[in-house]
Design a protein around this motif. Structure first.
Motif, PDB file in Angstrom:
ATOM      1  N   ASP A 183     -16.746  -2.234  14.187  1.00  0.00           N
ATOM      2  CA  ASP A 183     -16.861  -3.158  15.303  1.00  0.00           C
ATOM      3  C   ASP A 183     -16.189  -2.657  16.562  1.00  0.00           C
ATOM      4  O   ASP A 183     -15.518  -1.651  16.575  1.00  0.00           O
ATOM      5  CB  ASP A 183     -16.276  -4.506  14.910  1.00  0.00           C
ATOM      6  N   THR A 184     -16.410  -3.444  17.576  1.00  0.00           N
ATOM      7  CA  THR A 184     -15.965  -3.249  18.957  1.00  0.00           C
ATOM      8  C   THR A 184     -15.366  -1.881  19.295  1.00  0.00           C
ATOM      9  O   THR A 184     -15.958  -1.130  20.051  1.00  0.00           O
ATOM     10  CB  THR A 184     -14.967  -4.348  19.352  1.00  0.00           C
ATOM     11  N   SER A 241     -26.818  -3.796   8.152  1.00  0.00           N
ATOM     12  CA  SER A 241     -25.454  -4.282   8.015  1.00  0.00           C
ATOM     13  C   SER A 241     -24.976  -4.039   6.587  1.00  0.00           C
ATOM     14  O   SER A 241     -25.477  -4.640   5.648  1.00  0.00           O
ATOM     15  CB  SER A 241     -25.411  -5.775   8.324  1.00  0.00           C
ATOM     16  N   PRO A 242     -24.063  -3.154   6.404  1.00  0.00           N
ATOM     17  CA  PRO A 242     -23.531  -2.896   5.057  1.00  0.00           C
ATOM     18  C   PRO A 242     -22.617  -4.041   4.638  1.00  0.00           C
ATOM     19  O   PRO A 242     -22.693  -5.118   5.194  1.00  0.00           O
ATOM     20  CB  PRO A 242     -22.778  -1.586   5.227  1.00  0.00           C
ATOM     21  N   LEU A 267     -25.167 -14.533  11.590  1.00  0.00           N
ATOM     22  CA  LEU A 267     -24.260 -13.774  10.734  1.00  0.00           C
ATOM     23  C   LEU A 267     -23.543 -12.689  11.530  1.00  0.00           C
ATOM     24  O   LEU A 267     -24.068 -12.181  12.518  1.00  0.00           O
ATOM     25  CB  LEU A 267     -25.033 -13.107   9.600  1.00  0.00           C
ATOM     26  N   GLY A 268     -22.384 -12.350  11.050  1.00  0.00           N
ATOM     27  CA  GLY A 268     -21.702 -11.148  11.531  1.00  0.00           C
ATOM     28  C   GLY A 268     -21.309 -11.174  12.991  1.00  0.00           C
ATOM     29  O   GLY A 268     -21.320 -10.145  13.655  1.00  0.00           O
ATOM     30  N   ARG A 316     -18.333  -3.299   7.656  1.00  0.00           N
ATOM     31  CA  ARG A 316     -18.686  -3.676   9.017  1.00  0.00           C
ATOM     32  C   ARG A 316     -17.452  -3.802   9.900  1.00  0.00           C
ATOM     33  O   ARG A 316     -17.495  -3.537  11.072  1.00  0.00           O
ATOM     34  CB  ARG A 316     -19.432  -5.005   8.989  1.00  0.00           C
ATOM     35  N   ASP A 369     -32.595 -13.920  20.818  1.00  0.00           N
ATOM     36  CA  ASP A 369     -31.149 -14.089  20.820  1.00  0.00           C
ATOM     37  C   ASP A 369     -30.526 -13.710  22.153  1.00  0.00           C
ATOM     38  O   ASP A 369     -29.566 -14.332  22.602  1.00  0.00           O
ATOM     39  CB  ASP A 369     -30.530 -13.261  19.685  1.00  0.00           C
ATOM     40  N   ARG A 393     -27.067  -6.563  15.922  1.00  0.00           N
ATOM     41  CA  ARG A 393     -27.311  -5.645  14.805  1.00  0.00           C
ATOM     42  C   ARG A 393     -28.511  -6.131  14.020  1.00  0.00           C
ATOM     43  O   ARG A 393     -28.710  -7.333  13.841  1.00  0.00           O
ATOM     44  CB  ARG A 393     -26.080  -5.595  13.899  1.00  0.00           C
ATOM     45  N   SER A 397     -19.007 -10.873  16.033  1.00  0.00           N
ATOM     46  CA  SER A 397     -17.681 -10.283  16.235  1.00  0.00           C
ATOM     47  C   SER A 397     -17.354 -10.269  17.712  1.00  0.00           C
ATOM     48  O   SER A 397     -18.223 -10.392  18.559  1.00  0.00           O
ATOM     49  CB  SER A 397     -17.618  -8.873  15.658  1.00  0.00           C
ATOM     50  N   LEU A 431     -19.315  -9.177  22.313  1.00  0.00           N
ATOM     51  CA  LEU A 431     -19.922 -10.187  21.472  1.00  0.00           C
ATOM     52  C   LEU A 431     -20.956  -9.464  20.628  1.00  0.00           C
ATOM     53  O   LEU A 431     -21.757  -8.713  21.153  1.00  0.00           O
ATOM     54  CB  LEU A 431     -20.597 -11.221  22.366  1.00  0.00           C
ATOM     55  N   SER A 432     -20.917  -9.676  19.334  1.00  0.00           N
ATOM     56  CA  SER A 432     -21.817  -8.916  18.500  1.00  0.00           C
ATOM     57  C   SER A 432     -22.167  -9.739  17.272  1.00  0.00           C
ATOM     58  O   SER A 432     -21.300 -10.374  16.689  1.00  0.00           O
ATOM     59  CB  SER A 432     -21.127  -7.611  18.105  1.00  0.00           C
ATOM     60  N   PHE A 433     -23.454  -9.791  16.931  1.00  0.00           N
ATOM     61  CA  PHE A 433     -23.806 -10.468  15.691  1.00  0.00           C
ATOM     62  C   PHE A 433     -25.123  -9.925  15.159  1.00  0.00           C
ATOM     63  O   PHE A 433     -25.800  -9.123  15.811  1.00  0.00           O
ATOM     64  CB  PHE A 433     -23.836 -11.988  15.859  1.00  0.00           C
ATOM     65  N   VAL A 434     -25.464 -10.375  13.980  1.00  0.00           N
ATOM     66  CA  VAL A 434     -26.683  -9.900  13.328  1.00  0.00           C
ATOM     67  C   VAL A 434     -27.849 -10.730  13.841  1.00  0.00           C
ATOM     68  O   VAL A 434     -27.768 -11.944  13.921  1.00  0.00           O
ATOM     69  CB  VAL A 434     -26.557 -10.047  11.808  1.00  0.00           C
TER      70      VAL A 434
END
Lengths: 707, 276
Positions: free
Chosen positions: A482-483, A472-473, B136-137, A478, A515, A467, B139, A505-508
């Motif tokens: 997700d997923t 990202s609020p 950050l963030g 958030r 990344d 993201r 998941s 797998l998810s991140f900012v």
């Protein structure tokens, strides 16, 4: 000799001590001879009994084991047996049968039927001379049959683990067979006991009926209850003393009920152990708790007790010894022959099959238990009892040396190697692939692609969603996106339908390309799949990410330009004589490994090289025999591929190369091809090593490892 | 924040076994084990001073961790009665984590904290961290994913190491003993000789269900990397535990960018927790 005054308690303690001392002393000898401890314990009983001590020094034998102390010893031994049979039942695990269910059921049933039949014949032959008066013909014959078909699961397990055979195929199948054997033989025994005890046919039927009711209650009511109990132990509480008491209580109730019904108490104990859940740690912890007392203390008493009842002196004629010898022969022939033949018929090699037969012929203490039941019931006479004890001893003692002869360690090592190699071939090293999803609408297309590519492989798939920091609020918001319903949602749902193991797998991330590559490296992904949007490529706003990933990612990178990809049935792979073609053709062939998918290979040569040879054999081989192959001469490979791609393909696969319109390090296909191709496009960039021009010299690793 | 779990991590970091430390403190190892598991109350101040000496961390820091209300706060309220009434007002309004974060942001803006003069270099988490090593963030992750991700970031800052072997190192030490210290925070430590101490932070979007001593799900993971025997890292570890007790997990989860998270950590780790 000094005269000791024993009261009942001191006598019992002295008996226990002497049994323990003698069996341990003999145990040291048998261990040196490579025999299981059971042999020593049985021999200890015989040594202390009338066969040796009573013969050499009758006064001591009478002082130590007076007739009036026998009932006490017997009761203790029986309690020990109940606990022990419970432990044997606990060892029975249906999971042992996994993967060998068919062959083990066939082998073990054959290995019961054959010796049972032979035993029954022997019983018919011996009935005249050796049956006690008043014993019914039927129960004598049936009992000899059962006694012949016993296999000692505990001794077997010990021999197998001592010879490091547990992990081998023979070991696994033997354990499974012995487990099935145990259950079957004890059921038959229960029936035989019922027949022997019953006064008439009506009562025998009644007993059988009650036994069936009992078994049903145990399976339908008791087992679910025990499973819940097991879960509780597994979750938090552990095995409290209250739980142990509860289990023991249920065990004794179960034993008592079976004894009252008329099928021996030991059957109840065994059944209760067998239905206890084995998945949690309950069984394991119970074994740990009870084994010490049951196996180390009470079981030797049983051996001593049965040894005291074994009077070798009863075999006082040559004829008796001949009969004993014949019994050994019949027992071995039935058990060994039956199981070896059955094992051979299920497809084992002769050597393995005979090893299995030898192992199954181990009777050990289970036989002694059965024999004692027979003697208690009066079905067999002390003479027959003694003969059968000798038979049990001989078959058990013979197992280890004969096994070493037939199946030496050298052979074992070779077989284990073969098994191991076979197992490796069956289960290839898992492939790790990473699918990067940035926008929900490409989830379906990428899922179709990844699903087809990785189907039937033991693949680890990571679905990565990065993201942007700006969108990202707050943390609370958030959570909902997700997923499940977020960008990964469509992909995960689609993959879930295909039963593929996907880990989201998810991140900012503010630098997605870096990344993606970092994550791919840390996860050792051999392939990275990502999507590219037409507008993105054309406007070259984000194509930096795609080209950076292609440059830096550790493995193969596949870039999907989606034009509504939903199924993969017709695939075109276009080659223009470039090293990158190999990887493209290989993956395209893999995409078409499904039966309803067809692969076409388009080989385009520029006019100046029109004189070149045919399509390289290497590509043809990679594409497989069923691929349709076309070779054309065209000045612009991109135009030729575009023309072909209009002919109703779902997907066009190309290797990343300049001829397709990639220029200046920036990734972008020629505008007209991109805009006009109706099919989705998959661009393959090989791993850095594979992209080298010298790659032809490198042998391609097996497909399973590189995907 | 779980005092026992923090104590255990500090002990492991200092290379002492349970029995070693118990012997040096002249307590039974069973008692020490109970303290580490949270089954026994935290030791008395006198004993804590002994523990601090053995572990080479400031005694005040440990005492701060062992008590629910920091002695700093108690001191301050006694000295400045007005502050007490401010605390009371906050209590009356029953502010939640997000609102407290707002108040904190205001404080940070109006009264920024400077790096205290006496703080040695490398003793604050901020010294080991950089915004590029904050994720950050995250998941949909498992602990292994978290460690892999952190290893990827750390490997880039450490030339000559690769992410895969770093990840293996971290996984191995995590498999040995859980690094969760409660308060939604875990502090896995990897030991690499010949490099300076370094940290990476992974903030989880959805709480990870993990074996934590206080039963709270994991919200943020601070990976520390450095040579084996480094009292400075233990200081950082103890300070992280202190922050964990002060709403670190919530603050990091609320951060909008790595820079913001870094700012928060910098401010917090400069607060002179151990200076009285």
């Amino acid at each position: 000799m000094p005269h000791f005054e024993f009261n009942a308690l001191t006598l019992l303690l002295a008996q226990i001590s002497s049994v323990l001392v003698v069996s341990r002393a003999l145990g040291m000898i048998t261990r040196r001879l490579g025999q299981p401890l059971v042999i020593a314990e049985v021999l200890a009983g015989i040594v202390l009994g009338p066969s040796l001590l009573g013969w050499l020094w009758p006064e001591a034998a009478v002082a130590l084991f007076p007739a009036q102390s026998m009932p006490v010893l017997q009761m203790l031994a029986q309690v020990g047996l109940v606990l022990f049979m419970f432990l044997v039942g606990l060892e029975f695990d249906a999971r042992l049968l996994k993967g060998h269910a068919r062959s083990s059921v066939i082998i073990s049933h054959t290995s019961i039927v054959v010796p049972f039949a032979l035993g029954a014949v022997a019983g018919w032959w011996l009935y005249e001379g050796y049956a006690e008066e008043g014993v019914s013909y039927l129960s004598f014959v049936l009992f000899l049959g059962v006694a012949m078909s016993i296999t000692a699961f505990p001794v077997l397990a010990r021999i197998l683990s001592e010879r490091h055979l547990l992990g081998s195929r023979v070991g696994a199948i033997t354990m499974a067979c012995a487990a099935v054997d145990d259950v079957t033989a004890w059921c038959i025994l229960a029936f035989v006991v019922a027949v022997a005890r019953a006064q008439g046919l009506q009562q025998a039927l009644w007993t059988t009926l009650m036994a069936l009711v009992f078994i049903t209650v145990m399976l339908k009511l008791m087992r679910p209850f025990l499973e819940r109990l097991g879960e509780r132990v597994a979750s938090r509480e552990g095995l409290t003393s209250a739980l142990v008491v509860l289990v023991l209580l249920l065990l004794f109730i179960s034993s008592t009920v079976t004894e009252m019904i008329g099928i021996h108490a030991l059957f109840g104990a065994f059944l209760f152990g067998a239905i206890l859940p084995k998945s949690g740690r309950l069984a394991e912890m119970l074994i740990e708790k009870l084994e010490t007392v049951a196996v180390l203390l009470l079981l030797p008493l049983f051996f001593a007790y049965s040894g005291l009842r074994t009077e070798i002196g009863l075999l006082n004629s040559t004829q008796d010894w001949m009969v004993a010898l014949a019994l050994i022969g019949v027992a071995s022939l039935g058990k060994f022959g039956g199981s070896t033949l059955a094992a051979r018929l299920t497809g084992m090699r002769w050597r393995e099959a005979s090893a299995l037969g030898i192992l199954m012929n181990t009777r050990g203490l289970m036989e002694l238990i059965v024999l004692n039941i027979g003697l208690d019931l009066g079905v067999i006479s002390p003479t027959v009892f003694t003969m059968m004890v000798i038979m049990a001893l001989v078959t058990t003692v013979a197992t280890t040396p004969i096994l070493a002869l037939v199946y030496p360690d050298r052979e074992l090592a070779r077989d284990r190697l073969r098994d191991g190699r076979a197992a490796e071939e069956e289960a290839p090293a898992p492939v790790t692939a990473m699918v990067c999803i940035s926008n929900s609408d490409r989830g379906v297309a990428l899922a179709t692609l990844a699903g087809t590519l990785l189907a039937r492989q033991n693949a680890h798939i990571y679905a990565l969603h990065l993201r942007e920091p700006s969108d990202s609020p707050s943390a609370m918001l958030r959570k909902d996106t997700d997923t499940e319903d977020g960008p990964l949602g469509p992909f995960l749902r689609r993959m879930g339908k295909q039963n593929l193991d996907v880990r989201p797998l998810s991140f900012v991330s503010s630098e997605p390309a870096a990344d993606i590559c970092r994550t791919a490296r840390a996860k050792r992904a051999s392939m990275v799949l990502l999507g590219a949007h037409k507008p993105l490529l054309l406007e070259s706003s984000l194509d930096g990410t795609v080209s950076e990933v292609i440059e830096q990612a550790p493995g193969t990178v596949g870039v999907l330009i989606d034009h509504g990809l939903e199924r993969i049935q017709r695939v075109l792979v276009a080659c223009a004589g470039d090293p990158g073609d190999r990887e493209a053709v290989r993956l395209a062939a893999r995409l078409c490994s499904a039966p309803n998918a067809r692969l076409s290979l388009l080989y385009i040569r520029p006019p100046r090289r029109a004189a070149d040879a045919e399509v390289p054999a290497e590509l043809l081989e990679l594409a497989g025999p069923e691929a349709e192959v076309k070779a054309v001469v065209h000045p612009s490979p991109a135009t030729a591929a575009l023309a072909e791609s209009r002919l109703g393909y779902d997907l066009v696969v190309i290797g990343k190369h300049d001829v397709w319109g990639l220029s200046g390090g920036r990734f972008g296909l020629r505008r007209h091809m991109l805009a006009e191709s109706p099919a989705s496009l998959l661009v393959i960039a090989g791993a850095p090593a594979a992209a080298d021009a010298a790659q032809e010299a490198v042998p391609q690793p097996p497909a399973a490892q590189t995907l | 924040m779980h005092f026992g779990a923090t104590l255990r991590l500090l002990r492991i970091d200092s290379g002492l076994s349970l029995r070693d430390l118990a012997r040096r403190l002249r307590v039974s190892s069973a008692y020490l084990s109970r303290v580490e598991k949270g089954l026994d109350a935290a030791p008395t101040p006198a004993r804590l001073a002994d523990v601090a000496k053995e572990l080479e961390v400031p005694a005040t820091l440990l005492m701060d961790l062992a008590q629910r209300i920091s002695p700093l706060v108690v001191d301050y309220v006694e000295r400045v009665p007005d502050a007490g009434s401010l605390f009371l007002e906050i209590a009356h309004r029953n502010l939640n984590a997000a609102q407290l974060a707002e108040v904190r942001a205001m404080l940070d803006e109006r009264f920024p904290v400077a790096r205290p003069a006496g703080l040695p270099r490398g003793a604050a988490l901020a010294d080991l961290l950089a915004p590029e090593r904050i994720v950050l963030g995250l998941s949909g992750a498992s602990m292994e994913d978290v460690l892999d991700l952190a290893a990827g970031r750390l490997a880039e800052s450490l030339p000559g190491t690769d992410a895969v072997s770093l990840a293996r190192l971290l996984r191995a030490s995590e498999a040995e003993v859980s690094s969760a210290i409660g308060g939604g925070i875990a502090v896995p430590c990897g030991y690499v000789s010949g490099v300076g101490a370094l940290a990476a932070v992974v903030v989880l979007n959805e709480a990870l269900h993990y074996d934590t001593p206080d039963g709270q799900p994991l919200r943020a993971v601070m990976v520390l990397l450095g040579p084996r025997d480094d009292p400075g890292r233990r200081l950082v570890l103890a300070r992280i535990a202190g922050l964990a007790a002060r709403g670190m997990a919530e603050a990091l989860a609320g951060a909008q960018s790595a820079e913001e998270a870094y700012r928060w950590i910098t401010h917090q780790s400069y607060l002179p927790l151990d200076v009285r």
